[in-house]
Design an enzyme around this catalytic site. Structure first.
Site, PDB file in Angstrom:
ATOM      1  N   ARG A 120       0.810  -1.243   0.000  1.00  0.00           N
ATOM      2  CA  ARG A 120       0.000   0.000   0.000  1.00  0.00           C
ATOM      3  C   ARG A 120       0.833   1.278   0.000  1.00  0.00           C
ATOM      4  NH1 ARG A 120      -2.939  -2.997   3.908  1.00  0.00           N
ATOM      5  NH2 ARG A 120      -4.671  -4.092   2.922  1.00  0.00           N
ATOM      6  N   LYS A 142       2.705  11.191 -11.541  1.00  0.00           N
ATOM      7  CA  LYS A 142       1.855  10.294 -12.345  1.00  0.00           C
ATOM      8  C   LYS A 142       2.626   8.998 -12.570  1.00  0.00           C
ATOM      9  CE  LYS A 142      -1.211  13.204 -15.059  1.00  0.00           C
ATOM     10  NZ  LYS A 142      -1.568  13.625 -16.432  1.00  0.00           N
ATOM     11  N   GLU A 184       8.734  17.339 -25.347  1.00  0.00           N
ATOM     12  CA  GLU A 184       8.080  17.750 -24.094  1.00  0.00           C
ATOM     13  C   GLU A 184       8.640  19.093 -23.612  1.00  0.00           C
ATOM     14  OE1 GLU A 184       5.484  16.133 -23.128  1.00  0.00           O
ATOM     15  OE2 GLU A 184       5.732  13.962 -23.190  1.00  0.00           O
ATOM     16  N   LYS A 226       6.689  22.627 -14.877  1.00  0.00           N
ATOM     17  CA  LYS A 226       5.888  21.465 -14.472  1.00  0.00           C
ATOM     18  C   LYS A 226       5.523  21.565 -12.993  1.00  0.00           C
ATOM     19  CE  LYS A 226       4.687  16.815 -14.823  1.00  0.00           C
ATOM     20  NZ  LYS A 226       4.761  15.563 -15.524  1.00  0.00           N
ATOM     21  N   GLU A 236      -4.990  16.654 -11.449  1.00  0.00           N
ATOM     22  CA  GLU A 236      -5.552  16.956 -12.775  1.00  0.00           C
ATOM     23  C   GLU A 236      -7.064  17.140 -12.758  1.00  0.00           C
ATOM     24  OE1 GLU A 236      -3.463  15.129 -16.113  1.00  0.00           O
ATOM     25  OE2 GLU A 236      -5.365  15.085 -17.179  1.00  0.00           O
ATOM     26  N   ARG A 240      -3.748  20.974 -14.942  1.00  0.00           N
ATOM     27  CA  ARG A 240      -2.706  19.987 -15.244  1.00  0.00           C
ATOM     28  C   ARG A 240      -2.931  19.318 -16.600  1.00  0.00           C
ATOM     29  NH1 ARG A 240       0.433  15.620 -11.385  1.00  0.00           N
ATOM     30  NH2 ARG A 240       1.683  14.774 -13.081  1.00  0.00           N
ATOM     31  N   ASN A 244      -0.908  17.971 -21.343  1.00  0.00           N
ATOM     32  CA  ASN A 244      -1.146  16.918 -22.333  1.00  0.00           C
ATOM     33  C   ASN A 244      -1.357  17.469 -23.729  1.00  0.00           C
ATOM     34  OD1 ASN A 244      -0.891  14.646 -20.725  1.00  0.00           O
ATOM     35  ND2 ASN A 244      -2.942  14.943 -19.888  1.00  0.00           N
ATOM     36  N   HIS A 247      -1.098  15.154 -26.694  1.00  0.00           N
ATOM     37  CA  HIS A 247      -1.034  13.784 -26.186  1.00  0.00           C
ATOM     38  C   HIS A 247      -2.225  12.928 -26.620  1.00  0.00           C
ATOM     39  CE1 HIS A 247       2.298  15.326 -23.918  1.00  0.00           C
ATOM     40  NE2 HIS A 247       2.453  14.233 -23.187  1.00  0.00           N
ATOM     41  N   HIS A 251      -1.185   9.764 -28.271  1.00  0.00           N
ATOM     42  CA  HIS A 251      -1.468   8.443 -27.705  1.00  0.00           C
ATOM     43  C   HIS A 251      -2.160   7.559 -28.748  1.00  0.00           C
ATOM     44  CE1 HIS A 251      -1.290   9.827 -23.204  1.00  0.00           C
ATOM     45  NE2 HIS A 251      -0.104   9.695 -23.752  1.00  0.00           N
ATOM     46  N   HIS A 264       7.446   7.991 -27.676  1.00  0.00           N
ATOM     47  CA  HIS A 264       6.404   8.848 -27.105  1.00  0.00           C
ATOM     48  C   HIS A 264       6.574  10.299 -27.584  1.00  0.00           C
ATOM     49  CE1 HIS A 264       3.571  10.355 -24.120  1.00  0.00           C
ATOM     50  NE2 HIS A 264       4.476  11.212 -23.716  1.00  0.00           N
TER      51      HIS A 264
HETATM   52  P1  NAD Z   1      12.178   5.064 -22.097  1.00  0.00           P
HETATM   53  O1  NAD Z   1      12.076   4.981 -20.646  1.00  0.00           O
HETATM   54  O2  NAD Z   1      11.737   3.890 -22.901  1.00  0.00           O
HETATM   55  O3  NAD Z   1      13.681   5.425 -22.469  1.00  0.00           O
HETATM   56  C1  NAD Z   1      14.039   5.555 -23.811  1.00  0.00           C
HETATM   57  C2  NAD Z   1      15.188   4.602 -24.188  1.00  0.00           C
HETATM   58  O4  NAD Z   1      16.418   5.155 -23.706  1.00  0.00           O
HETATM   59  C3  NAD Z   1      15.080   3.221 -23.579  1.00  0.00           C
HETATM   60  O5  NAD Z   1      15.574   2.280 -24.491  1.00  0.00           O
HETATM   61  C4  NAD Z   1      16.008   3.322 -22.369  1.00  0.00           C
HETATM   62  O6  NAD Z   1      16.491   2.080 -21.953  1.00  0.00           O
HETATM   63  C5  NAD Z   1      17.100   4.187 -22.913  1.00  0.00           C
HETATM   64  N1  NAD Z   1      17.861   4.970 -21.947  1.00  0.00           N
HETATM   65  C6  NAD Z   1      17.401   5.575 -20.847  1.00  0.00           C
HETATM   66  N2  NAD Z   1      18.351   6.328 -20.309  1.00  0.00           N
HETATM   67  C7  NAD Z   1      19.460   6.179 -21.068  1.00  0.00           C
HETATM   68  C8  NAD Z   1      20.769   6.709 -21.015  1.00  0.00           C
HETATM   69  N3  NAD Z   1      21.115   7.614 -20.097  1.00  0.00           N
HETATM   70  N4  NAD Z   1      21.659   6.313 -21.944  1.00  0.00           N
HETATM   71  C9  NAD Z   1      21.294   5.438 -22.922  1.00  0.00           C
HETATM   72  N5  NAD Z   1      20.067   4.920 -23.042  1.00  0.00           N
HETATM   73  C10 NAD Z   1      19.156   5.295 -22.119  1.00  0.00           C
HETATM   74  O7  NAD Z   1      11.340   6.322 -22.679  1.00  0.00           O
HETATM   75  P2  NAD Z   1      11.221   7.842 -22.221  1.00  0.00           P
HETATM   76  O8  NAD Z   1      11.126   8.612 -23.473  1.00  0.00           O
HETATM   77  O9  NAD Z   1      12.220   8.214 -21.212  1.00  0.00           O
HETATM   78  O10 NAD Z   1       9.800   7.874 -21.488  1.00  0.00           O
HETATM   79  C11 NAD Z   1       8.612   7.606 -22.196  1.00  0.00           C
HETATM   80  C12 NAD Z   1       7.558   7.156 -21.213  1.00  0.00           C
HETATM   81  O11 NAD Z   1       7.308   8.208 -20.293  1.00  0.00           O
HETATM   82  C13 NAD Z   1       6.227   6.831 -21.857  1.00  0.00           C
HETATM   83  O12 NAD Z   1       5.770   5.607 -21.354  1.00  0.00           O
HETATM   84  C14 NAD Z   1       5.313   7.951 -21.419  1.00  0.00           C
HETATM   85  O13 NAD Z   1       3.970   7.549 -21.331  1.00  0.00           O
HETATM   86  C15 NAD Z   1       5.906   8.300 -20.093  1.00  0.00           C
HETATM   87  N6  NAD Z   1       5.599   9.666 -19.634  1.00  0.00           N
HETATM   88  C16 NAD Z   1       5.120   9.802 -18.382  1.00  0.00           C
HETATM   89  C17 NAD Z   1       4.861  11.062 -17.882  1.00  0.00           C
HETATM   90  C18 NAD Z   1       4.419  11.216 -16.463  1.00  0.00           C
HETATM   91  O14 NAD Z   1       4.030  12.324 -16.086  1.00  0.00           O
HETATM   92  N7  NAD Z   1       4.475  10.193 -15.660  1.00  0.00           N
HETATM   93  C19 NAD Z   1       5.098  12.190 -18.670  1.00  0.00           C
HETATM   94  C20 NAD Z   1       5.585  12.010 -19.960  1.00  0.00           C
HETATM   95  C21 NAD Z   1       5.847  10.727 -20.436  1.00  0.00           C
HETATM   96  N1  GLY Z   2       2.832  14.522 -18.423  1.00  0.00           N
HETATM   97  C1  GLY Z   2       1.560  15.035 -18.006  1.00  0.00           C
HETATM   98  C2  GLY Z   2       1.420  15.227 -16.546  1.00  0.00           C
HETATM   99  O1  GLY Z   2       2.317  14.953 -15.789  1.00  0.00           O
HETATM  100  O2  GLY Z   2       0.401  15.642 -16.099  1.00  0.00           O
END
Ligand code: NAD
Ligand code: GLY
Length: 360
Positions: A120, A142, A184, A226, A236, A240, A244, A247, A251, A264
């Protein structure tokens, strides 16, 4: 080292930004509940950075183990989440053990959801290693995994205790991933910070050349934006959602093509141009505004046209969006560059026209 505070009362936390922070265990120690931690990373990032982090923790007396997940968006799913739970249970991790996400947004989102739900809720730290994760996903709490029918559909709001953005980790990031992160960054300029958009126009070449000062500023200004939005609207209920921009369209691209085919940030770039074109069709943006934004995405090496899924398929996928309320699609659109709104007035015909105009 720069610092941005996310002032959320009892859940407030700092974002530390700088180079070579990963090897400084003393930066993490105040945010651990006990001297036990579990690092969650993936098969790409762990070989690069987990040893440095683990040694830094051990140097300050913290016993750390690690869990290594498969890489990629396609593994932001139930089996990978269960892999974390299986490891935590078999290692007898306690509720007070701190879970540390070391990696990009996929690692951060899935680890955060595991931290929110294991016994939890256990303490959680984000160490983002992609530009996208440093400017966006590690901040704001998130957490989620994907469902085959929709991105990020299963998740929780769960804030970390600390975000440690080590800019030096970006040295190993592939160019395509760096560019995806820029989508972003540009987003903050478009939705609420025109001076930052102008700074990005002036500094895009420096960012692409990985100039450390430019990258540090871009991460810091993005995190400030942010943090302000998250402080105003943590769960949100309104503002917030403006984070998006692009997005809902993006998406649809990610889900429609299969997770991981487009990154992404790439999907968000093409989706943002669709949203801006729709804003133009509604009479809010001028042609030159859309062209100006398009130029910046192109300079960042990002796609400005989506794949040809067909407008009907886009709209069907977009209806799974979390912003759908009482069956009505609500989109983030721009009244002007630097001023986003949440809007439910666009007709399906206008949405389809904006999609068709920006598809291959
Ligand atoms: P990811 O985590 O898949 O990383 C991209 C690639 O880079 C992967 O292959 C990873 O292994 C590699 N990598 C990471 N760090 C590295 C480094 N320092 N050197 C070499 N390779 C490295 O993708 P991302 O673009 O970081 O994140 C995308 C995800 O984030 C999506 O799932 C999206 O939905 C999510 N997201 C979440 C929020 C939120 O608010 N929580 C906001 C935006 C995006
Ligand atoms: N990436 C959108 C949010 O954090 O709300």
């Amino acid at each position: 080292m720069r610092s941005v505070e996310v002032n959320l009362g009892s859940r407030a936390y700092p974002i530390r930004i700088g180079r070579a922070l990963l090897g400084q265990g003393e930066l993490l120690l105040p945010y651990l509940k006990t001297r036990k931690a579990v690092i969650v990373s993936n098969e790409v990032v762990a070989p690069l950075y987990a040893d440095t982090l683990q040694s830094a923790l051990e140097a300050v007396g913290v016993k750390a183990t690690r869990i290594v997940l498969p890489d990629g968006e396609a593994h932001k799913d139930w089996p990978a989440l269960n892999q974390i739970f299986d490891a935590l249970l078999s290692q007898h991790a306690e509720r007070s053990t701190t879970l540390i996400a070391l990696g990009g947004g996929v690692t951060g989102d899935i680890t955060g959801f595991a931290a929110a739900t294991y016994q939890r809720g256990m303490p959680f730290i984000q160490i983002p290693t992609t530009l996208l994760a440093q400017v966006d996903s590690s901040v704001g709490g998130k957490t989620a995994i994907n469902h085959p029918l929709g991105k990020n559909m299963i998740g929780a709001f769960y804030q970390p205790r600390l975000v440690l953005a080590d800019i030096a980790t970006l040295d190993t990031l592939p160019d395509r991933e760096l560019k995806a992160g820029l989508a972003e960054v540009i987003k903050y300029g478009l939705i609420r910070d025109l001076p930052f958009f102008e700074w990005l126009e002036a500094n895009m070449d420096a960012l692409l050349a990985r100039d450390p000062a430019a990258l540090t500023y871009a991460v810091e200004r993005s995190c400030e934006n942010k943090a302000e939005v998250v402080i105003a609207d943590e769960t949100e209920q309104g503002e917030r959602a403006t984070l998006n921009l692009g997005h809902t369209f993006g998406h649809a691209i990610e889900t429609g093509l299969g997770y991981g085919v487009w990154l992404h940030g790439e999907a968000i770039a093409a989706g943002t141009i669709m949203a801006l074109d729709l804003s133009r069709r509604l009479g809010w943006l001028r042609d030159e505004d859309v062209e100006r934004a398009t130029r910046l995405f192109v300079r960042a090496g990002l796609p400005v046209r989506g794949p040809a899924l067909g407008a009907d398929r886009y709209i069907a996928l977009m209806r799974h969006d979390k912003k759908v309320a009482e069956g009505k699609l609500r989109l983030i659109l721009l009244k002007a560059l630097g001023r986003a709104v949440i809007d439910g007035s666009a007709s399906d015909q206008a949405i389809a026209a904006a999609i068709e105009a920006h598809c291959e």
